[in-house]
Motif scaffolding. Structure first.
Motif, short mmCIF file in Angstrom:
data_model
loop_
_atom_site.label_atom_id
_atom_site.label_comp_id
_atom_site.label_asym_id
_atom_site.label_seq_id
_atom_site.Cartn_x
_atom_site.Cartn_y
_atom_site.Cartn_z
N ALA A 174 -0.12 21.86 2.15
CA ALA A 174 -0.91 21.60 3.36
C ALA A 174 -2.41 21.63 3.07
CB ALA A 174 -0.57 22.62 4.44
N ASN A 175 -2.84 22.22 1.98
CA ASN A 175 -4.26 22.29 1.64
C ASN A 175 -4.77 20.96 1.08
OD1 ASN A 175 -3.02 25.17 1.14
ND2 ASN A 175 -5.16 25.49 1.65
N THR A 176 -3.97 20.36 0.21
CA THR A 176 -4.29 19.04 -0.34
C THR A 176 -3.02 18.19 -0.20
OG1 THR A 176 -3.76 19.87 -2.57
CG2 THR A 176 -6.08 19.82 -1.93
N PRO A 177 -2.83 17.55 0.95
CA PRO A 177 -1.57 16.86 1.23
C PRO A 177 -1.27 15.74 0.23
CG PRO A 177 -2.84 17.16 3.25
CD PRO A 177 -3.74 17.54 2.11
N VAL A 178 0.00 15.44 0.09
CA VAL A 178 0.46 14.44 -0.87
C VAL A 178 -0.14 13.06 -0.58
CG1 VAL A 178 2.56 13.81 0.41
CG2 VAL A 178 2.52 13.61 -2.09
N GLU A 179 -0.52 12.81 0.66
CA GLU A 179 -1.16 11.53 1.00
C GLU A 179 -2.47 11.34 0.24
OE1 GLU A 179 1.72 12.37 4.25
OE2 GLU A 179 0.29 13.56 3.10
N ASN A 180 -3.11 12.44 -0.17
CA ASN A 180 -4.31 12.32 -1.00
C ASN A 180 -4.01 11.57 -2.29
OD1 ASN A 180 -5.68 13.84 0.87
ND2 ASN A 180 -5.97 15.62 -0.43
N LEU A 181 -2.87 11.90 -2.89
CA LEU A 181 -2.47 11.22 -4.12
C LEU A 181 -2.19 9.75 -3.87
CD1 LEU A 181 -1.62 11.12 -7.07
CD2 LEU A 181 0.60 12.06 -6.40
N VAL A 182 -1.54 9.46 -2.75
CA VAL A 182 -1.25 8.07 -2.39
C VAL A 182 -2.55 7.26 -2.29
CG1 VAL A 182 -0.28 6.56 -0.61
CG2 VAL A 182 0.89 8.68 -1.23
N ASP A 183 -3.58 7.87 -1.75
CA ASP A 183 -4.86 7.18 -1.58
C ASP A 183 -5.51 6.82 -2.92
OD1 ASP A 183 -4.67 7.32 1.15
OD2 ASP A 183 -6.04 9.02 1.38
N VAL A 184 -5.41 7.70 -3.90
CA VAL A 184 -6.17 7.52 -5.13
C VAL A 184 -5.37 6.88 -6.27
CG1 VAL A 184 -5.71 9.74 -6.29
CG2 VAL A 184 -7.99 8.71 -6.45
N LEU A 185 -4.05 6.97 -6.22
CA LEU A 185 -3.22 6.51 -7.33
C LEU A 185 -3.43 5.05 -7.72
CD1 LEU A 185 -1.07 7.46 -9.34
CD2 LEU A 185 0.68 6.85 -7.65
N PRO A 186 -3.57 4.11 -6.77
CA PRO A 186 -3.73 2.71 -7.16
C PRO A 186 -4.96 2.42 -8.02
CG PRO A 186 -3.16 2.87 -4.84
CD PRO A 186 -3.49 4.26 -5.30
N TRP A 187 -5.92 3.31 -8.02
CA TRP A 187 -7.15 3.09 -8.77
C TRP A 187 -7.02 3.51 -10.24
CZ3 TRP A 187 -10.71 0.26 -6.30
CH2 TRP A 187 -10.62 0.22 -4.90
N PHE A 188 -5.90 4.11 -10.59
CA PHE A 188 -5.68 4.57 -11.97
C PHE A 188 -4.45 3.86 -12.55
CE2 PHE A 188 -8.26 7.84 -10.06
CZ PHE A 188 -9.15 8.18 -11.09
N PRO A 189 -4.62 2.67 -13.12
CA PRO A 189 -3.47 1.89 -13.59
C PRO A 189 -2.72 2.53 -14.75
CG PRO A 189 -5.54 0.87 -14.28
CD PRO A 189 -5.90 1.95 -13.30
#
Length: 480
Positions: free
Chosen positions: A408-423
């Motif tokens: 709940a502190n750093t929700p998994v959606e954070n990863l969804v947001d940034v992942l496409p920028w790291f091929p």
């Protein structure tokens, strides 16, 4: 601790010639009796690199040299926070400190391990702090009051810290501190291991110093653009926890009709209508309101094992344990000054702010995760770093992301947001994983594979998802 001779390293780049790194060797004993040989000290850097006449400040640094050097980049460990120190491990006889030393030794098996502390919160330099006044017990907590206290602290921050240029305490400067240490040691490239705020710090290093990072192991992901969490993803964690809790045989008899989320909404509506006073032994009457419930709903889900019992107890009018916790939280307290300085300067984009303000879960959780900082961002001394700094860009650096879906502190959606920028990245989601630094402790083979990646650079063949062990839920009434 045995202290040996000291050493001094100077940066050779002309623009950074005064960034002096002074280290003193010493030894500690790890939890298994192993000897940990280290060098610890500080690097002297400008307080604000944008000002040529800036005074110098010290930032703590520790290095453990590789037991067996295999010619790979050093591992830089970036701790969370902001406002956390790791150098207090030295000289600490506690079992936790001894286990941490063992972990550091494991990291340094084949690569140098380097820890860079956070400017303004380092035992080898300044420890800048804020002093929050006690909150009254006979009134419910309101966001308006929280904003008023935060505004007063922001307005007085500069006067309370004479001689300091507080405009220099940003995550961008923290990233530049890491690069100063890299240069001082003479490393061409480094690897990063980071979690929580440390992950945001790692993204800042990647953004500010492209090409200097060989690879990264990043968990508890907090992108630069996601400094303020949206209520929806936090509420989604509660929904995931609720679903599993409702299947638990021991907890099932206690679940209110309609389930835990419906019960939480019932309590929310109850406190929206009127506050409730609770007598707490040793503290007196503690008045609980809607804001208190919203804050407690979040704080309890950060430890998922206790969240269902909190909701059920509140639903049934058992407020005693919660009121005692609230009485404790309203006492005068001390926190790091760099927390609001860094977070308000990092901020969020206008688009994300619009999403936050219209988030449908806002009525359940309130603005407690961001309200005070957002309302006072233009008062704190640090200036907004801007969207060009915040927004992600394509980055070819190999990154291994490990993230829990109950965080709940750093929700998994954070990863969804940034992942496409790291091929060149791989993401491993840990079901039931919460906000802690050992997400793979129940999967030692996978944990070892992530360490091999960090040490050697070969991306392992990992699954996209694994399960943590089922949670043992606390039963209602057991904390009263």
């Amino acid at each position: 601790m045995r202290v040996l001779l000291g050493l001094v390293l100077l940066l050779t780049t002309p623009a950074m010639a005064q960034d002096r790194l002074s280290l003193t060797p010493g030894t500690e004993t790890a939890s298994d009796g192993s000897t940990v040989r280290y060098e610890a000290g500080a690097i002297e850097v400008p307080e604000n690199r944008a000002r040529p006449d800036s005074r110098r400040i010290k930032v703590g640094v520790l290095r453990i040299k590789a037991t067996k050097d295999i010619g790979q980049p050093p591992i830089f460990l970036l701790v969370g926070g902001p406002g956390v120190t790791l150098l207090d491990t030295l000289g600490d006889p506690s079992p936790l400190a001894k286990r941490r030393l063992r972990m550091w030794l494991d990291h340094a098996e084949t690569n140098d391990l380097v820890i860079v502390e956070q400017r303004g919160y380092t035992l080898r330099g300044d420890m800048l702090e804020l002093h929050y006044p006690a909150a009254p017990l006979d009134q419910p907590t309101r966001i308006e009051d929280d904003i008023a206290v935060t505004r007063k602290l922001a307005e007085g921050a500069a006067a309370a810290n004479p001689g300091h240029d507080l405009t220099g305490y940003t995550i961008a400067e923290c990233a530049d501190d890491v690069d100063s240490v890299r240069r001082a040691f003479g490393y061409q490239r480094i690897s990063l291991t980071a979690a929580s705020f440390g992950s945001q710090w790692a993204f800042a290093v990647l953004k500010r110093h492209p090409g200097t990072v060989a690879r990264g192991l990043i968990s508890l992901v907090e992108p630069l653009a996601n400094g303020y969490d949206m209520p929806g993803p936090v509420f989604a964690v509660m929904q995931r926890v609720a679903f599993e809790a409702e299947q638990d045989p021991a907890l099932k008899p206690f679940i209110p009709q309609g389930g835990l989320i419906a019960a939480a909404r019932t309590v929310r509506d109850r406190f929206a209508r009127a506050p409730v006073g609770v007598e707490v032994p040793g503290a007196g009457k503690v008045v609980l309101g809607l804001g208190d419930f919203q804050r407690a709903l979040f704080s309890h889900v950060t430890n998922a094992s206790r969240w269902p019992a909190f909701v059920i107890d509140a639903y049934n009018g058992r407020y005693q344990a919660w009121a005692a916790e609230e009485a404790e939280s309203r006492k005068a307290s001390t926190a790091s000054l760099i927390g609001p300085l860094i977070d308000t300067a990092t901020g969020v984009t206008a688009a994300r702010w619009a999403q936050i303000q219209s988030d449908p879960a806002l009525d359940m959780l309130g603005p407690w995760n961001f309200g005070a900082y957002a309302a006072t961002a233009d008062i704190w001394p640090t200036a907004d770093l801007g969207d060009a700094f915040r927004l992600p860009v394509r980055d070819e650096t190999p990154i291994l992301f490990v993230q829990g879906d109950w965080d709940a502190n750093t929700p998994v959606e954070n990863l969804v947001d940034v992942l496409p920028w790291f091929p060149n990245a791989h993401a491993l989601i840990v079901h039931r994983g919460q906000h802690n630094g050992r997400l793979l402790r129940e999967h030692p083979d996978l944990d070892a594979a992530t360490m091999r990646f960090l040490r050697e650079g070969t991306m392992p063949s990992l699954p996209g998802r694994v399960d943590a062990a089922p949670v043992s839920f606390v039963l209602p009434g057991s904390t009263d």
